[in-house]
Each structure stands twice: as C-alpha cells, then as structure tokens.
Design a protein around this motif. Structure first.
Motif, short mmCIF file in Angstrom:
data_model
loop_
_atom_site.label_atom_id
_atom_site.label_comp_id
_atom_site.label_asym_id
_atom_site.label_seq_id
_atom_site.Cartn_x
_atom_site.Cartn_y
_atom_site.Cartn_z
N CYS A 1 46.94 36.03 36.73
CA CYS A 1 46.04 35.99 35.58
C CYS A 1 46.85 35.57 34.36
O CYS A 1 47.87 36.19 34.06
CB CYS A 1 45.40 37.36 35.35
N GLU B 1 48.41 40.79 36.07
CA GLU B 1 47.82 40.85 37.42
C GLU B 1 48.24 39.61 38.21
O GLU B 1 48.15 38.49 37.72
CB GLU B 1 46.30 40.92 37.31
N LEU C 1 46.15 36.93 43.03
CA LEU C 1 44.69 36.89 43.05
C LEU C 1 44.22 35.60 43.71
O LEU C 1 44.72 34.52 43.40
CB LEU C 1 44.14 36.95 41.62
N GLY D 1 39.12 36.18 43.46
CA GLY D 1 39.69 37.40 42.90
C GLY D 1 40.04 37.25 41.43
O GLY D 1 39.87 38.18 40.64
N LEU D 2 40.53 36.06 41.03
CA LEU D 2 40.84 35.81 39.63
C LEU D 2 39.57 35.85 38.78
O LEU D 2 39.55 36.46 37.71
CB LEU D 2 41.54 34.45 39.47
N GLU E 1 36.73 37.44 39.51
CA GLU E 1 36.25 38.83 39.46
C GLU E 1 37.12 39.69 38.56
O GLU E 1 36.61 40.51 37.78
CB GLU E 1 36.20 39.41 40.88
N HIS E 2 38.44 39.52 38.65
CA HIS E 2 39.36 40.27 37.79
C HIS E 2 39.08 39.98 36.31
O HIS E 2 38.98 40.91 35.50
CB HIS E 2 40.81 39.90 38.13
N CYS E 3 38.95 38.70 35.97
CA CYS E 3 38.72 38.33 34.57
C CYS E 3 37.38 38.86 34.07
O CYS E 3 37.28 39.32 32.92
CB CYS E 3 38.83 36.83 34.38
N ARG F 1 35.89 41.53 35.12
CA ARG F 1 36.02 42.98 35.03
C ARG F 1 36.97 43.40 33.90
O ARG F 1 36.67 44.32 33.14
CB ARG F 1 36.52 43.51 36.38
N ALA F 2 38.10 42.74 33.78
CA ALA F 2 39.15 43.22 32.88
C ALA F 2 39.15 42.57 31.50
O ALA F 2 39.68 43.16 30.55
CB ALA F 2 40.51 43.01 33.54
#
Length: 145
Positions: free
Chosen positions: A22, A27, A30, A34-35, A37-39, A41-42
């Motif tokens: 990321c 992070e 990913l 996943g990248l 979803e991570h972005c 979420r975070a």
C-alpha cells in the motif's frame, strides 16, 4: 560456466505483479483485490479529499510509469483495478499490440465481425503484394550489380 554462457548476463528478474504494498501505509503483500479492500477499509474513511500516490499495480505493468502520481489514488483503484489484469493482459505484447487487440475484440463483440474479417483480408493482400514488390526490386537491384 560454459564458454558460451560466460559473456551473457542473466535475464532481469520478472516484475512482481501478484502482490503489492500500500503506498499510503506499511501494509504489504496485498493482492490487487486485497489492496482495493485494504484501501477501502483503512484509508477511505480517514481521507479528507483526494490522496495522491503512485499506483503500485500500474507501476508494475510493462507500460506503467513508476514515477506517475495519481492525484486521486483511491478513486483510481476503484475505477481502474476492478478487473484482473493477469487474465486480460499479454505482458509480452507492447501497448500498440494490446490496443489493436482490444479494438478487434470490441468490434467482434459489437457485431462487426464480417467487416473486420474483410479488412483483415484486404490488409493481408496489401502486405503480400508489398512483399512481392520488395523482393522483385531486391532481385532486380542485385542483377544490375
């Protein structure tokens, strides 16, 4: 080393197009999904407007520019990376070849297959004629030498 291999350099390592870091935090590892979803979420909830960053997915592509900064990275992810590039991309082809392939596929799915086949037939004839002319001028030039 065998004599033939002594002067050769090993090929450069293949770029990693399966996991990414990321660009907004620490992070790592990913997947493209996943990248995203991570972005979401975070970083989306904490963002106060667009966040500029280099897209690690784009930077890993053959046509990618690792110095290009997307002015709105989170929107870029949503718009550009919902598809799986490993399914859609021939990483050995250059950008022009991929563009031509996309146009051909688009014309086919839009129902213009007959016109596309006719254009490809005409192009093949033109290329064949051009090759004949080039070889006849080459042989004529070598006869006069």
């Amino acid at each position: 080393l065998p004599p033939a291999a002594a002067g050769r350099r090993p090929p450069p390592p293949a770029p990693n197009r399966s996991t990414f870091a990321c660009p907004l935090c620490d992070e790592r590892n990913l997947t493209p999904q996943g990248l995203i979803e991570h972005c979401e979420r975070a970083h989306v909830a904490t963002a106060r407007g667009p966040i500029a960053a280099v897209c690690p997915i784009c930077a890993s592509m053959p046509w990618g520019d690792p110095t290009y900064v997307s002015r709105d990275f989170l929107s870029h992810l949503r718009l550009r990376h919902r598809c799986d590039y490993t399914v859609l991309t021939d990483f050995e082809a250059d950008e022009d070849a991929m563009f031509r392939r996309a146009l051909r596929d688009s014309l086919r799915t839009a129902g213009f297959e007959a016109q596309l086949e006719e254009e490809e037939r005409i192009l093949a004839q033109v290329l064949e004629q051009s090759a004949r002319e080039a070889s006849s001028s080459d042989s004529a030039g070598s006869e006069s030498s």
